[in-house]
Design an enzyme around this catalytic site. Structure first.
Site, PDB file in Angstrom:
ATOM      1  CE1 TYR A  74      15.642 -16.505 -14.664  1.00 18.87           C
ATOM      2  CE2 TYR A  74      14.887 -15.844 -16.841  1.00 18.87           C
ATOM      3  CZ  TYR A  74      15.756 -15.690 -15.780  1.00 18.87           C
ATOM      4  OH  TYR A  74      16.730 -14.728 -15.827  1.00 18.87           O
ATOM      5  CG  PHE A 136      11.396   9.094   1.274  1.00 15.29           C
ATOM      6  CD1 PHE A 136      11.251   9.942   2.366  1.00 15.29           C
ATOM      7  CD2 PHE A 136      11.787   7.793   1.509  1.00 15.29           C
ATOM      8  CE1 PHE A 136      11.498   9.496   3.659  1.00 15.29           C
ATOM      9  CE2 PHE A 136      12.029   7.329   2.794  1.00 15.29           C
ATOM     10  CZ  PHE A 136      11.886   8.181   3.869  1.00 15.29           C
ATOM     11  CG  ASP A 137      15.409   7.697   1.905  1.00 19.75           C
ATOM     12  OD1 ASP A 137      14.542   7.202   1.154  1.00 19.75           O
ATOM     13  OD2 ASP A 137      15.733   7.183   2.991  1.00 19.75           O
ATOM     14  CG  ASP A 227       7.226   7.631  -4.310  1.00 21.86           C
ATOM     15  OD1 ASP A 227       6.737   6.609  -3.787  1.00 21.86           O
ATOM     16  OD2 ASP A 227       8.363   8.031  -4.048  1.00 21.86           O
ATOM     17  CB  ALA A 229       5.173   3.924  -0.761  1.00 25.30           C
ATOM     18  CE  LYS A 270       7.800   2.135   2.381  1.00 23.35           C
ATOM     19  NZ  LYS A 270       8.976   1.709   1.580  1.00 23.35           N
ATOM     20  CG  HIS A 463      19.426   8.307   6.034  1.00 26.20           C
ATOM     21  ND1 HIS A 463      19.723   8.746   4.772  1.00 26.20           N
ATOM     22  CD2 HIS A 463      18.269   7.603   5.924  1.00 26.20           C
ATOM     23  CE1 HIS A 463      18.796   8.337   3.935  1.00 26.20           C
ATOM     24  NE2 HIS A 463      17.903   7.633   4.601  1.00 26.20           N
TER      25      HIS A 463
END
Length: 471
Positions: A74, A136-137, A227, A229, A270, A463
């Protein structure tokens, strides 16, 4: 093998997943029952799934084998240390928090950086403005739900599908300066450098631009978050396009890139190729306070900071995937596959954004000029593509852009794009040829495609779960 004009995939297929074919009648019914929203389709009803490359691709045999090394303790898991050591080696960042995916990292760092700015500067978060080359969203959504505005500073040609440029994902540095001055430097809690820039069509950002952004940010004492990804794809484009980096390895370019940020948030689903996983990392002691605040919030939101919502085996797999995703031949093949699709669509008269890293972006505004932006032409095109060929894709346009949370007005959208996202090592050239043929049929029916209006509109990230009907 450099003398060959055409190179096949740099891998062998060892396991296959059967998919079913369906009829036009079946697909017409399925898309209606999903509320004209491809997100709400059952995956078994999809023939080629281009909704996303997030956790949908194949993994390498080394990644799969690494899962067997998982330490499921853990706290203090040795698998955590394997992941943290990989982060330090690849990016040069000292402090690592694993998360279940990219938005797990966002839901931690965004409120922490806003709150720290609020306390340190005695500011009101309603006056704060975060800035990106293009949010991005989920990054925009987390920014807005924390009562901070999101502003984009993209270059003029970023969304012009008639223009090709090496780095269409770059910040417009003048716009960035203006946005900082307009908000007041103290009111900018963070700048997000998105690599590659997804909303602009998977377009790369140059090291020169990232460096200039970082210099501006340091001058105003604003933290920069990368960011990340698609960090490896961005490094590949730098190697191929930016003067001075042609002889650098992907690993060396990556290390150089991350000098120009203070932290990174990553959806590892990604370029790191895992089915589930994310990272939140800070560079050095300067951001120790932010790291500690994020660790505390991680316990509430994700799990203990040395597992952060991931099992030990998943952390081992991610530690390997970060390296495997940077393989030169892998990236060359992947970028070439996207270009093959874009070139094929261009040849039949379907206008696309210049080929980027992870997807072909069709200019739905040009294919469906009779559908106005408020009736979501790219989303309507996605529904038509599914009806015709069982291909699921995703809108990157006005539907995704959403509304101003203060006024309720639809945000203006620079382009109405349909993203055909290519999962890694999953589809072959025959699939790309089928997609191109499907668009030939869609193009024949384009004038009959109807716009859409809401039946149900969620208040945030609409969306994903909205339901619509044809106008």
């Amino acid at each position: 093998m450099e003398n060959f004009k055409h190179l096949p995939e740099p891998f062998r297929i060892r396991v296959v997943e059967p998919v079913k074919t369906t009829t036009n009648e079946y697909r017409e019914k399925a898309i209606l029952e999903s509320g004209m929203n491809p997100f709400l389709l059952d995956s078994e009803d999809v023939f080629i799934d281009l909704l996303t490359d997030s956790g949908t691709g194949a993994v390498t045999q080394d990644m799969q084998a690494a899962m067997l090394r998982g330490d499921e303790a853990y706290s203090g898991s040795r698998s955590y240390h394997a992941l943290a050591n990989a982060v330090k080696d690849i990016f040069g960042y000292e402090f690592t928090i694993p998360t279940h995916q990219g938005r797990g990292a966002e839901q931690i760092y965004i409120p922490v950086l806003i709150s720290m700015r609020e306390k340190e500067k005695g500011l009101e978060r309603s006056k704060m403005v975060a800035i990106s080359n293009y949010f991005f969203d989920t990054t925009q959504g987390h920014t807005q739900v924390n009562c901070c505005k999101a502003k984009n500073a993209y270059i003029e040609d970023a969304f012009d599908t008639s223009v090709n440029a090496d780095f269409k994902g770059n910040f417009d540095l003048d716009k960035l300066e203006y946005a900082i001055q307009e908000a007041g430097p103290k009111n900018v809690p963070y700048i997000v450098s998105t690599i590659t820039c997804n909303s602009a069509g998977g377009q790369p950002v140059s090291i020169a631009n990232l460096k200039a952004v970082y210099e501006i940010a340091q001058r105003y004492d604003i933290p920069v978050i990368m960011d990340s990804a698609r960090f490896a794809e961005n490094a590949y484009f730098i190697q191929q396009r930016e003067p001075g980096y042609q002889d650098w390895t992907i690993e060396a370019i990556t290390r150089e890139t991350y000098k120009y940020a203070d932290g990174l948030a990553m959806s590892a689903k990604k370029d790191a190729m895992v089915q589930m996983g994310g990272l939140l990392c800070f560079k050095n002691e300067k951001f120790l306070d932010a790291y500690n605040e994020c660790r505390t919030l991680c316990v509430v939101q994700e799990g203990f900071p040395t597992y952060g919502g991931l099992e030990g085996g998943a952390m081992e797999r991610l530690a390997v995937g970060l390296y495997d995703g940077m393989r030169q031949e892998w990236l060359a093949y992947r970028i070439a596959q996207v270009k093959y699709l874009v070139d094929g669509l261009d040849e039949i008269g379907v206008v696309c954004q210049q080929a980027g890293g992870h997807a072909a972006f069709v200019d739905a505004g040009k294919l469906l000029p009779h559908v106005p932006p408020h009736q979501f032409p790219a989303h309507a095109l996605a529904c038509e593509l599914y009806k015709v060929a069982g291909i699921r894709a995703v809108e990157i346009g006005s539907l995704l852009q959403g509304r101003d949370p203060e006024t309720g007005k639809q945000y203006p959208c620079p382009a109405e794009l349909l993203r055909l996202t290519i999962p890694r090592a999953t589809y072959t050239q025959s699939h790309m040829d089928f997609i191109i043929e499907a668009f030939e049929k869609v193009k024949e029916r384009a004038a009959q495609v109807k716009g859409l209006e809401f039946v149900y509109e969620p208040p945030v990230l609409r969306h994903f779960t909205a339901r619509l009907k044809e106008v």
